[in-house]
Structure formats: C-alpha cells, structure tokens
Design an enzyme around this catalytic site. Structure first.
Site, short mmCIF file in Angstrom:
data_model
loop_
_atom_site.label_atom_id
_atom_site.label_comp_id
_atom_site.label_asym_id
_atom_site.label_seq_id
_atom_site.Cartn_x
_atom_site.Cartn_y
_atom_site.Cartn_z
N ILE A 145 -8.39 6.75 5.69
CA ILE A 145 -9.27 5.42 5.03
C ILE A 145 -8.04 4.80 4.62
O ILE A 145 -7.13 5.09 4.37
CB ILE A 145 -9.82 5.83 3.84
CG1 ILE A 145 -10.78 6.64 4.20
CG2 ILE A 145 -9.89 4.74 3.03
CD1 ILE A 145 -12.24 5.94 4.83
N HIS A 146 -7.66 3.44 5.29
CA HIS A 146 -6.94 2.02 4.90
C HIS A 146 -7.60 0.76 5.43
O HIS A 146 -6.40 0.27 4.65
CB HIS A 146 -5.84 2.31 6.31
CG HIS A 146 -6.64 1.32 7.54
ND1 HIS A 146 -7.18 2.51 8.15
CD2 HIS A 146 -5.97 0.84 7.77
CE1 HIS A 146 -7.42 1.95 9.45
NE2 HIS A 146 -6.52 0.71 8.72
N ARG A 147 -8.37 1.28 5.21
CA ARG A 147 -9.35 -0.97 5.06
C ARG A 147 -8.65 -1.07 3.60
O ARG A 147 -9.68 -0.24 2.83
CB ARG A 147 -10.33 -0.23 5.45
CG ARG A 147 -10.17 -1.01 6.83
CD ARG A 147 -11.55 -1.49 7.86
NE ARG A 147 -11.47 -0.79 8.98
CZ ARG A 147 -10.54 -1.82 9.89
NH1 ARG A 147 -9.98 -2.62 10.04
NH2 ARG A 147 -10.64 -1.09 11.46
#
Ligand code: UD1
Length: 364
Positions: free
Chosen positions: A203-205
């Site tokens: 998860i990086h957005r």
C-alpha cells in the site's frame, strides 16, 4: 534511429527491462535517461541489476518534491539534454511524474514523443497518474497501447488512429522472461512463510497512506486476515504505519519488510495465496502469475484484470477488504490472460518505431 528512453520511478524500470535488448537487436540506438525520481538503492539500483538493464547514459538527480517541483525540475533537466542530443524520438513509459516531464519537455522542442502504456484511464482526476496519462497521450506522436480498450479510449479522445499501435503489455513480457530465473527462489521461506500460506500486501498511494482514517481501515483488515501477511513497505508509507495500528512487532500477524527488488517481489507474488495492493503494476503481475488480487482503490485503469476475473476492487474500508479477500482466497486461478500479454511486446514496439514516428501536426 536515435531514441532517448526516460525512466524515473520503480514501475518504469520494470517496463524498460525487456525493451532495451529488443530495441538494440532492431538496430535502434536507444539510451536511458534516469531522472532520479526514485534514488534509493532499494527503489532503483536493484531493478537495474535484477533486470540487467543497461546503465543510464544520463542521471539527472531530480529526487523527491511536490508534484510541481519534481515535474518542473525533471522538465528543466530533460530540456537541456534534449536540446543537446536532438534524438529522433523520446520514449516515455507509464504514468509517473517523470513520464509527464519527458513528454512536456520533448513536445515543446518538437522532439516526437512515443508513449509506451498509452491509453489507460481510471477516469479519476484526483489521481496524479491520471493527469499524467491524459496530458502525455495528448502530446504523443506515437501511442503504444497495452490493451484494446486503451485504443478505444484514445480514439474517443480524438487521437488519430494512425498513431495508435496495440503492442500489448510490456509488464507481462517482463514477468514471462523472468519467471524461469526464479524457479528455485523461495523468498517466502526466507521470511518464515510457507508457499501458498500467506497474503502479500503493498500500500503506497497517497489516497490510502495520507489519510489516517483510511490507512487505519486497511491496517485493521490486514490484522483480521486469516493468513499471515507480508508487507514490503514503500518509504512514504513506513512512518505512517505505527499510527495506523501496524508496528511490525514480532507477535503481529503482519510482518513489515523493506522494499524488495523485482525478482524477490515476483517470487513472493507467485507464491502468495492472494495479494492486497493499491499498485497498478502489481494488479497486472498478479494476473500473469495467477494469484488472486484485491485492489484497494475506488477504480482502476487496469480494468481488464477485473474483466478476466483476476482482480477485484475494495474501498479503503475494513469490512470491504476482508470480504474481497475472502472472495479472492476462495476463488479459482484459471482466468484467461488478456490478448497480447505475451513475450513479443518489445519486438512490436521496435517494429512500430522502425515504421516511422509521425510528427504531431504543427510540430513538423
Ligand atoms: C511514484 C509514482 C506512482 C508509482 C510509485 C511507485 C508519481 C506521481 N507517482 O509514487 O505512480 O506507483 O512511484 O513506487 O510519479 N522516496 C524515498 N526514496 C526513493 C523515492 C521516494 O524515500 O527512492 C520517498 C520520499 O519521501 C518521497 C516519497 O517517497 O517524497 C514519494 O516518492 P515520489 O517519487 O514522489 O512518489 P511515489 O509515492 O514513489
């Protein structure tokens, strides 16, 4: 024919892996300009070594910043480079800020822009990548598409069909070429996990990481997972996780690890029971590797992966993610791969380039 290929961020490197040897075999003099958008060894160097990508001819040292600072700095450096080198075309890949910077700098100098992975649309203008895709495609002289739906999107936006070439998905070629190299690689085992017995999460957005409430919901879903979760953490996500209730403590079912290279990540995706992600590229890799995927987003430009049955969307809500993950874990893996997600994409790109890049009207 002389082509400069712009790369800047992790997903770009994966796309040029198969491309550079194919361009060289076709007699195209292609050299890489690395903007430096991603600069850590784990975010950049490891991809060049894993994928045996030729070293960049130019490294522009752009680094991190706001979108305008990052894009503007990359434009200034690329303008200088293009003015000095005057290549026959500038090839940009994907949808990151370096892609947009390359397209803007080249189009204004009259250097034809070639966009690989053109025409994908999430129709969500709150995503910086959607802005990058729309503008890059409008400035491109040649648009190389990964799926037929991308051709339709471009034609609906008024792009001349003569500029569009359906080459297929270069990410797929990268997966196919590298799978034999990791046949024996057991990255899961090295992390104390059984093959097929864990969920892989990334998860990086900003839409997920920068809103504490959303990140807490995602963390809560991962903690409720029936299998252990392995979570390679992007540097932007790392400092935010403890606040969301995941601290990577040894007794937690969620293990946090540093970002991984391409080959390790491929092995972990191959061996996972399911994947939870908000990445664009991982949705495609999971589809190729036949590992069911849950995408924590409201929409996706990779809709084809949902259409074939490899992927499903879940809002950043614990219940929605838990339900989608249960469905992914219970479902089959026998979907059909999308058309032209094969090992010939880079050759199609080379053929299209050798066919000639039409300058944009007004920039002849
Ligand atoms: C970028 C892309 C995104 C892609 C992602 C893949 C844009 C708009 N976004 O997002 O589409 O999915 O790459 O990783 O281009 N950082 C480091 N070391 C690095 C690089 C970044 O620590 O080598 C940290 C910095 O704090 C930086 C932050 O990560 O500010 C964000 O990096 P940036 O390149 O701006 O965007 P990504 O979130 O990586």
């Amino acid at each position: 024919m002389r082509v400069i290929v712009v790369v800047g961020a992790r997903p770009n490197f994966i796309k040029v892996g198969p491309l550079m040897p194919a361009l060289a075999s076709a007699g195209i003099d292609a050299r890489i300009a690395h903007t430096g958008q991603h600069y850590d060894a784990a975010m950049s160097d490891v991809f060049f070594s894993d994928l045996e990508i030729p070293a960049p001819a130019w490294f522009l040292g752009v680094g991190s910043g706001t979108h305008a600072v990052q894009t503007g700095t990359a434009m200034m450096k690329l303008e200088e480079l293009l003015s000095a080198e005057r290549p026959d075309a500038l090839l940009v890949v994907g949808d990151v800020n370096s892609t947009l910077a390359g397209a803007l700098a080249a189009a204004k100098l009259g250097v034809p822009v070639v966009h690989l992975e053109a025409g994908l649309r999430s129709r969500d203008m709150s995503m910086p990548e959607e802005v990058n895709r729309l503008v890059t495609d409008q400035l491109s002289s040649m648009l190389l598409t990964p799926v037929r739906e991308a051709d339709e999107n471009l034609i609906a936006e008024g792009v001349d069909a003569a500029r569009i070439h359906f080459v297929g998905n270069i990410m797929a070629q990268s997966v196919l070429e590298n799978l034999p190299r990791i046949a024996q690689r057991d990255v899961a085992g090295a992390h104390g996990l059984a093959r097929g017995g864990y969920v892989l999460a990334t998860i990086h957005r900003p839409e997920n990481t920068d809103q504490p409430e959303r990140l807490a919901q995602i963390a809560s879903a991962l903690r409720a997972c029936p299998l252990p979760v392995l979570f390679p953490v992007h540097p932007r996500t790392r400092p935010l996780l403890a606040g969301a209730g995941i601290d990577g403590a040894a007794d937690s079912c969620v293990s946090l690890v540093d970002p991984l290279g391409y080959l390790d990540m491929l092995a972990l995706q191959r061996d996972a029971a399911a994947i939870v992600t908000d990445s664009g590229g991982i949705q495609e890799e999971a589809c190729m590797l036949r590992t069911p995927c849950v995408t924590v987003r409201r929409n996706t430009e990779r809709a084809i992966t949902i259409a074939v049955g490899a992927n499903r969307l879940a809002a950043a809500d614990a219940r929605a993610i838990v339900d989608a993950l249960a469905e992914a874990l219970a479902g089959g893996r026998e979907w059909e791969l999308p058309e032209r997600w094969d090992a010939h994409v880079a050759t199609r790109v080379a053929t299209a380039l050798l066919g000639g890049v039409l300058p944009l009207v007004g920039y002849v």
